[in-house]
Design a protein around this motif. Structure first.
Motif, PDB file in Angstrom:
ATOM      1  N   GLY A   1     -12.222   1.254  -2.138  1.00 29.41           N
ATOM      2  CA  GLY A   1     -11.396   1.695  -3.260  1.00 29.41           C
ATOM      3  C   GLY A   1     -11.485   3.193  -3.471  1.00 29.41           C
ATOM      4  O   GLY A   1     -10.479   3.861  -3.724  1.00 29.41           O
ATOM      5  N   LEU A   2     -12.688   3.743  -3.364  1.00 30.47           N
ATOM      6  CA  LEU A   2     -12.863   5.182  -3.509  1.00 30.47           C
ATOM      7  C   LEU A   2     -12.103   5.932  -2.418  1.00 30.47           C
ATOM      8  O   LEU A   2     -11.395   6.911  -2.691  1.00 30.47           O
ATOM      9  CB  LEU A   2     -14.353   5.536  -3.457  1.00 30.47           C
ATOM     10  CG  LEU A   2     -14.702   7.033  -3.463  1.00 30.47           C
ATOM     11  CD1 LEU A   2     -14.255   7.688  -4.764  1.00 30.47           C
ATOM     12  CD2 LEU A   2     -16.205   7.233  -3.248  1.00 30.47           C
ATOM     13  N   LEU A   3     -12.235   5.469  -1.191  1.00 30.52           N
ATOM     14  CA  LEU A   3     -11.579   6.152  -0.081  1.00 30.52           C
ATOM     15  C   LEU A   3     -10.060   6.044  -0.156  1.00 30.52           C
ATOM     16  O   LEU A   3      -9.349   6.977   0.221  1.00 30.52           O
ATOM     17  CB  LEU A   3     -12.090   5.589   1.243  1.00 30.52           C
ATOM     18  CG  LEU A   3     -13.552   5.934   1.564  1.00 30.52           C
ATOM     19  CD1 LEU A   3     -13.999   5.228   2.832  1.00 30.52           C
ATOM     20  CD2 LEU A   3     -13.736   7.440   1.703  1.00 30.52           C
ATOM     21  N   ARG A   4      -9.542   4.912  -0.646  1.00 32.29           N
ATOM     22  CA  ARG A   4      -8.081   4.795  -0.791  1.00 32.29           C
ATOM     23  C   ARG A   4      -7.528   5.794  -1.788  1.00 32.29           C
ATOM     24  O   ARG A   4      -6.380   6.219  -1.688  1.00 32.29           O
ATOM     25  CB  ARG A   4      -7.723   3.369  -1.212  1.00 32.29           C
ATOM     26  CG  ARG A   4      -7.892   2.338  -0.113  1.00 32.29           C
ATOM     27  CD  ARG A   4      -7.287   1.003  -0.509  1.00 32.29           C
ATOM     28  NE  ARG A   4      -7.697  -0.017   0.433  1.00 32.29           N
ATOM     29  CZ  ARG A   4      -8.529  -1.021   0.160  1.00 32.29           C
ATOM     30  NH1 ARG A   4      -9.047  -1.134  -1.055  1.00 32.29           N
ATOM     31  NH2 ARG A   4      -8.844  -1.906   1.080  1.00 32.29           N
ATOM     32  N   LEU A   5      -8.332   6.143  -2.773  1.00 36.19           N
ATOM     33  CA  LEU A   5      -7.907   7.160  -3.728  1.00 36.19           C
ATOM     34  C   LEU A   5      -7.959   8.560  -3.126  1.00 36.19           C
ATOM     35  O   LEU A   5      -7.108   9.407  -3.409  1.00 36.19           O
ATOM     36  CB  LEU A   5      -8.795   7.116  -4.975  1.00 36.19           C
ATOM     37  CG  LEU A   5      -8.621   5.909  -5.902  1.00 36.19           C
ATOM     38  CD1 LEU A   5      -9.690   5.934  -6.991  1.00 36.19           C
ATOM     39  CD2 LEU A   5      -7.230   5.911  -6.532  1.00 36.19           C
TER      40      LEU A   5
END
Length: 207
Positions: free
Chosen positions: A181-185
């Motif tokens: 989720g962090l990387l998708r942001l």
């Protein structure tokens, strides 16, 4: 009678104190750490302790700088894929901080107690993690994967800050989905071609 050299006695006492700090932090945390307790565990007089350090924050910082509390982290991998490398590094660091959460919280508390020692702790702990991310991202710019106009400092802050926030809030949700989720942001604003890096995509998003 042969007497030990004063310098050797001081070196032994210094080491004993730093090891006592490490052990006490593991046993009871920073809040219960005291100069009296450190002196007693190390087998030295309290006056010796105060002669070398003015506060428990200072001695915690010294133990950290000496590498006794936690080295942590490490260089970001270099596989040629920035997204894969960031995720691998975050996974290792998340697991490492989860195992040593009490020590990380102790370092953060010591930083809050003494702004002067906060700089030493930053240079030994948080700073190297942030610098490792920045170095990898800059190499990504050079290789053409990372956008030259991307805010690399913001990405590094987000990566390190998220991990510290999880430790401070005692959040045990260190799952792969949280990292994804962090990387998708971050990745859409970071990479030149986000979909070609092997980064995880949200379910059902296959346009």
């Amino acid at each position: 009678m042969v007497q030990s050299h004063p310098r050797r006695r001081s070196a032994a006492a210094h080491r004993a104190i730093l090891e006592a700090v490490r052990d006490l932090l593991l046993e009871s945390g920073y809040e219960r750490l005291s100069m009296d307790g450190i002196a007693a565990r190390a087998g030295v007089g309290k006056q010796t302790l105060y002669r070398w350090w003015p506060s428990k924050a200072a001695v915690v910082a010294e133990a950290t700088v000496a590498g006794l509390v936690w080295n942590g982290g490490g260089e970001v991998p270099e596989t040629g894929d920035v997204a894969v490398d960031l995720r691998a590094w975050l996974t290792v660091l998340v697991e490492s901080t989860a195992e040593r959460a009490s020590l990380v919280r102790a370092l953060i508390s010591a930083s809050a107690d003494d702004r002067g020692e906060a700089r030493r702790l930053y240079l030994r702990f948080t700073g190297p993690h942030r610098d490792a991310v920045l170095a990898r991202l800059r190499r990504g710019v050079d290789s053409g994967q990372v956008r030259p106009d991307a805010d690399l400092d913001a990405v590094a802050d987000a990566c390190v800050g998220t991990l510290l926030f999880q430790v401070l809030t005692d959040n045990e949700n260190h799952s792969a989905s949280r990292l994804d989720g962090l990387l998708r942001l971050l990745l859409p604003g970071l990479l030149v071609h986000p979909r070609t890096t092997g980064a995880p995509e949200p379910p059902g998003d296959h346009h």
